[in-house]
Each structure stands twice: as C-alpha cells, then as structure tokens.
Design a protein around this motif. Structure first.
Motif, PDB file in Angstrom:
ATOM      1  N   GLY A 287     -17.708  -7.289  14.695  1.00 36.40           N
ATOM      2  CA  GLY A 287     -17.713  -6.996  13.271  1.00 36.40           C
ATOM      3  C   GLY A 287     -17.101  -5.651  12.966  1.00 36.40           C
ATOM      4  N   ARG A 288     -17.445  -4.658  13.771  1.00 37.28           N
ATOM      5  CA  ARG A 288     -16.904  -3.319  13.538  1.00 37.28           C
ATOM      6  C   ARG A 288     -15.396  -3.295  13.727  1.00 37.28           C
ATOM      7  N   GLU A 289     -14.897  -3.974  14.741  1.00 39.64           N
ATOM      8  CA  GLU A 289     -13.455  -3.983  14.976  1.00 39.64           C
ATOM      9  C   GLU A 289     -12.717  -4.604  13.792  1.00 39.64           C
ATOM     10  N   ILE A 290     -13.255  -5.681  13.247  1.00 38.02           N
ATOM     11  CA  ILE A 290     -12.631  -6.309  12.082  1.00 38.02           C
ATOM     12  C   ILE A 290     -12.664  -5.360  10.888  1.00 38.02           C
ATOM     13  N   ALA A 291     -13.816  -4.735  10.667  1.00 45.03           N
ATOM     14  CA  ALA A 291     -13.949  -3.819   9.542  1.00 45.03           C
ATOM     15  C   ALA A 291     -13.009  -2.622   9.673  1.00 45.03           C
ATOM     16  N   ASP A 292     -12.965  -2.019  10.848  1.00 53.73           N
ATOM     17  CA  ASP A 292     -12.098  -0.856  11.051  1.00 53.73           C
ATOM     18  C   ASP A 292     -10.626  -1.216  10.843  1.00 53.73           C
ATOM     19  N   TYR A 293     -10.222  -2.369  11.373  1.00 49.64           N
ATOM     20  CA  TYR A 293      -8.821  -2.774  11.255  1.00 49.64           C
ATOM     21  C   TYR A 293      -8.449  -3.025   9.797  1.00 49.64           C
ATOM     22  N   TYR A 294      -9.331  -3.686   9.087  1.00 50.77           N
ATOM     23  CA  TYR A 294      -9.045  -3.984   7.681  1.00 50.77           C
ATOM     24  C   TYR A 294      -9.011  -2.696   6.847  1.00 50.77           C
ATOM     25  N   LEU A 295      -9.959  -1.818   7.073  1.00 50.27           N
ATOM     26  CA  LEU A 295      -9.989  -0.565   6.314  1.00 50.27           C
ATOM     27  C   LEU A 295      -8.723   0.250   6.552  1.00 50.27           C
ATOM     28  N   GLU A 296      -8.236   0.256   7.782  1.00 46.81           N
ATOM     29  CA  GLU A 296      -7.043   1.039   8.101  1.00 46.81           C
ATOM     30  C   GLU A 296      -5.769   0.411   7.549  1.00 46.81           C
ATOM     31  N   HIS A 297      -5.667  -0.906   7.601  1.00 47.21           N
ATOM     32  CA  HIS A 297      -4.389  -1.556   7.337  1.00 47.21           C
ATOM     33  C   HIS A 297      -4.293  -2.275   5.985  1.00 47.21           C
ATOM     34  N   TYR A 298      -5.410  -2.690   5.391  1.00 50.03           N
ATOM     35  CA  TYR A 298      -5.316  -3.567   4.225  1.00 50.03           C
ATOM     36  C   TYR A 298      -6.180  -3.167   3.030  1.00 50.03           C
ATOM     37  N   TYR A 299      -7.101  -2.260   3.222  1.00 52.52           N
ATOM     38  CA  TYR A 299      -8.027  -1.898   2.143  1.00 52.52           C
ATOM     39  C   TYR A 299      -7.291  -1.356   0.921  1.00 52.52           C
ATOM     40  N   ASP A 300      -6.381  -0.410   1.113  1.00 58.20           N
ATOM     41  CA  ASP A 300      -5.681   0.197  -0.019  1.00 58.20           C
ATOM     42  C   ASP A 300      -4.804  -0.815  -0.747  1.00 58.20           C
ATOM     43  N   ALA A 301      -4.109  -1.653   0.007  1.00 57.62           N
ATOM     44  CA  ALA A 301      -3.275  -2.684  -0.616  1.00 57.62           C
ATOM     45  C   ALA A 301      -4.125  -3.665  -1.409  1.00 57.62           C
ATOM     46  N   ALA A 302      -5.322  -3.963  -0.893  1.00 55.29           N
ATOM     47  CA  ALA A 302      -6.221  -4.865  -1.610  1.00 55.29           C
ATOM     48  C   ALA A 302      -6.656  -4.260  -2.939  1.00 55.29           C
ATOM     49  N   LEU A 303      -7.037  -2.982  -2.932  1.00 55.66           N
ATOM     50  CA  LEU A 303      -7.440  -2.324  -4.175  1.00 55.66           C
ATOM     51  C   LEU A 303      -6.293  -2.317  -5.190  1.00 55.66           C
ATOM     52  N   ASP A 304      -5.104  -2.016  -4.718  1.00 50.76           N
ATOM     53  CA  ASP A 304      -3.943  -1.993  -5.614  1.00 50.76           C
ATOM     54  C   ASP A 304      -3.704  -3.375  -6.222  1.00 50.76           C
ATOM     55  N   ASP A 305      -3.830  -4.416  -5.414  1.00 49.55           N
ATOM     56  CA  ASP A 305      -3.595  -5.773  -5.903  1.00 49.55           C
ATOM     57  C   ASP A 305      -4.661  -6.193  -6.912  1.00 49.55           C
ATOM     58  N   ILE A 306      -5.893  -5.813  -6.638  1.00 50.92           N
ATOM     59  CA  ILE A 306      -6.980  -6.130  -7.571  1.00 50.92           C
ATOM     60  C   ILE A 306      -6.726  -5.469  -8.917  1.00 50.92           C
ATOM     61  N   GLU A 307      -6.356  -4.197  -8.901  1.00 51.40           N
ATOM     62  CA  GLU A 307      -6.104  -3.485 -10.156  1.00 51.40           C
ATOM     63  C   GLU A 307      -4.903  -4.068 -10.880  1.00 51.40           C
ATOM     64  N   ARG A 308      -3.878  -4.417 -10.135  1.00 44.55           N
ATOM     65  CA  ARG A 308      -2.680  -4.990 -10.766  1.00 44.55           C
ATOM     66  C   ARG A 308      -3.010  -6.308 -11.459  1.00 44.55           C
ATOM     67  N   LYS A 309      -3.795  -7.136 -10.801  1.00 47.57           N
ATOM     68  CA  LYS A 309      -4.126  -8.429 -11.393  1.00 47.57           C
ATOM     69  C   LYS A 309      -5.083  -8.291 -12.569  1.00 47.57           C
ATOM     70  N   LYS A 310      -5.963  -7.307 -12.503  1.00 42.63           N
ATOM     71  CA  LYS A 310      -6.818  -7.050 -13.654  1.00 42.63           C
ATOM     72  C   LYS A 310      -5.986  -6.615 -14.845  1.00 42.63           C
ATOM     73  N   GLY A 311      -4.968  -5.777 -14.570  1.00 45.34           N
ATOM     74  CA  GLY A 311      -4.103  -5.322 -15.635  1.00 45.34           C
ATOM     75  C   GLY A 311      -3.280  -6.434 -16.261  1.00 45.34           C
ATOM     76  N   SER A 312      -2.840  -7.380 -15.420  1.00 44.13           N
ATOM     77  CA  SER A 312      -2.009  -8.477 -15.941  1.00 44.13           C
ATOM     78  C   SER A 312      -2.823  -9.401 -16.822  1.00 44.13           C
TER      79      SER A 312
END
Length: 314
Positions: A287-312
């Motif tokens: 679980g930790r390995e999955i969490a660490d990998y996602y936080l490092e590589h995809y967390y910021d892109a996910a937040l940006d995508d969420i905000e973009r879609k909320k805006g649209s």
C-alpha cells in the motif's frame, strides 16, 4: 442534510490523466491481511455491540483467535510462495499481545498500517481529542515496535467519524512529517488512487481497498463458497487488467486470517494468487509503495485535472 463527505470531488473515470505503473504494469496489485485483536468482553459502546450474544461470545472470539494462532501462518506461507509482501491492516494491540506475529511480518519486510488499537473499540461516540489520542497511540505503537512510520489507515471495524481522515493526516505530520499519515483505505469510491482533501492541506490520497473483494464480506455476509470467490477475484482482476491497458488500475484483496486461511478455503485463494502473479505486467506492491508512487508522479496532475473539469462545468 449533507449531500457528500466533502473530502473528494466528483471526478469521472473517463479522460483522466493516464497512470503508468513501474515497468509499464497495467495493474498495481496488493494484498491487505487484516491481523486483528478482539476482546472477549470489551467496554460497551452505545452505538454498536461488539458481539451478537452476551459475554462470553465464544464462537466469534475463538474463530478470530484461530486466525492468529493458525490461519496467519498459513496465509503468510502462501504469500511467501508467490513473492507477495503483505500490507497489514493491524489492530496495534497485537504488537504487545502477539509480538511473534509482528516479528514474522518484520522478517518479510511487510508493511504495517493502522486499523486502530482493538477491533472491538470503535470510533463512534469519541470526542475529537479521544479519537486523536487513539490514532496517535496506534502510530506510535507501530513505530515503537517496528520502526515503521505508519503511512495508511483503516478505521477499526470500519467505524469512522467526520474528522478521522483529518486527524490521521495531522497526527502523522506531527510525529513524522510527510513520511506518515498519507493514505486512507476507508473510501471505496474508485479503482485508482485519488486525492483526498484534509483540513491541514496535506498531500493525502485514497488507495483502492475493495469491500466487494473482502473475504469477510464475501464469506460471512454474502455467503459465497470458496470456489466462487476465486472466480469473482479472477473476474475482478481481468476487468482491471483490461482497463489498465489504457490507464493503470489498482486491485486489492483484503483478507482475514480467520476467513481465507481456513483449510477448505485456502486452495481457492492460492489459485487466484497464482493466476494474478502469472501476468508479467502486474506490479506486486505494498500500500505504501502505491501511495508513494502516485503522490510523486500523479497527484499534482490529478489535482489540476479536477480543477480544470470543475471549471469547465461552470
């Protein structure tokens, strides 16, 4: 009346930023053995009874004791066979009651995350300070006995308050900074990791932990036979593997050592592990390995995508 928890946004599965797991794996696969400690006669909780009959509740208590005496070793040997390091959802009282089990986990470099102190003491009815103290106790106990800085949380017996995630993130930060308190298993809303909002603003996520694949739900609630459970797990994996071609998914099998490890059930579980690990493009992780990998590589892109879609939508 609240319409949602308010800790995550509606974020449709379609057209999210693509996830690629290490070595191009389609599925991140983890097994979460629940290793729990139950009290025979726990303190009363006005919101929930620990046992359906008066104390001593021997049937429920002793089958769970069977899990820690017999079933755990049987399951551990099986996970060893297929090169799977468990991510233990731990009732941390086990550290002092059955330290030999903790030692066996440490020998195998298994992850330990918090499942509260006892699985017979619930979050319901606790004040914020009481819940904070319980969470702190669980994180400190894991660290004291193993040196691990607890990354994940599953509320004891799935009991929860509106502030549980906030408190776990905050206490993790207070004790160990960003090395602890980074993911929850208490949200069952997705097949990929997703950002979760906590009041401290900490980078915090949910990783998939499936109730539908949980052996207690399957065996004790849905009354499914072992062979059929094995087929359910394979079908679950097959679909996630297919979708993982497009964007990486997560499969978790939550187990209990008094359920899946019974002699008449263990073979079906072994066949599933052999099937899943027989695919080369599966990342067998903790679980930790999955969490660490996602936080490092995809967390910021996910937040940006969420905000973009909320805006649209606006």
């Amino acid at each position: 009346m609240k319409e949602s928890l308010g800790v995550y946004d509606y974020w449709p599965y379609k057209d999210r930023p693509k996830i690629r797991w290490p070595n191009g794996a389609k599925v991140a696969f983890w097994v979460a053995p629940n290793i729990e400690f139950y009290e025979l006669d726990p303190p009363d909780n006005p919101y929930r009874k620990a046992w359906p009959q008066p104390s001593p509740a021997l049937p429920g208590y002793t089958i769970r004791d069977y899990g820690n005496r017999v079933g755990h070793r049987r399951q551990m040997a099986l996970l060893d066979k297929y090169g799977i390091r468990g991510s233990v959802s731990l009732s941390v009282a086990l550290c002092e009651h059955y330290p030999e089990i903790i030692e066996m986990c440490q020998e195998r470099d298994w992850e330990l995350f918090s499942h509260g102190i006892y699985n017979t003491r619930y979050t319901y009815g606790l004040s914020e300070q009481q819940e904070r103290d319980m969470i702190r106790d669980s994180i400190e106990t894991i660290y004291r006995h193993t040196g691990q800085k607890c990354a994940g949380y599953l509320a004891p017996a799935l009991s929860h308050s509106e502030r549980t995630l906030d408190l776990f993130a905050e206490v993790g930060t207070e004790l160990f900074g960003d090395e602890a308190g980074i993911y929850t298993c208490d949200l069952f809303h997705d097949d990929q990791p997703t950002p979760v909002s906590v009041r401290s603003g900490k980078r915090f996520i949910s990783i998939p932990y499936s109730l539908e694949m949980n052996d207690t739900i399957v065996y004790a609630v849905n009354k499914v036979e072992p062979r059929h459970y094995g087929e359910i797990l394979k079908r679950h994996f097959d679909r996630l593997y297919q979708e993982g071609e497009e964007s990486g998914t997560v499969m978790c099998i939550p187990t209990h050592n008094y359920q899946v490890s019974c002699p008449h059930r263990i073979k079906a579980f072994e066949e599933v592990l052999e099937y899943i690990t027989g695919h080369s493009d599966v990342w067998v992780a903790t679980g930790r390995e999955i969490a660490d990998y996602y936080l490092e590589h995809y967390y910021d892109a996910a937040l940006d995508d969420i905000e973009r879609k909320k805006g649209s939508v606006k």
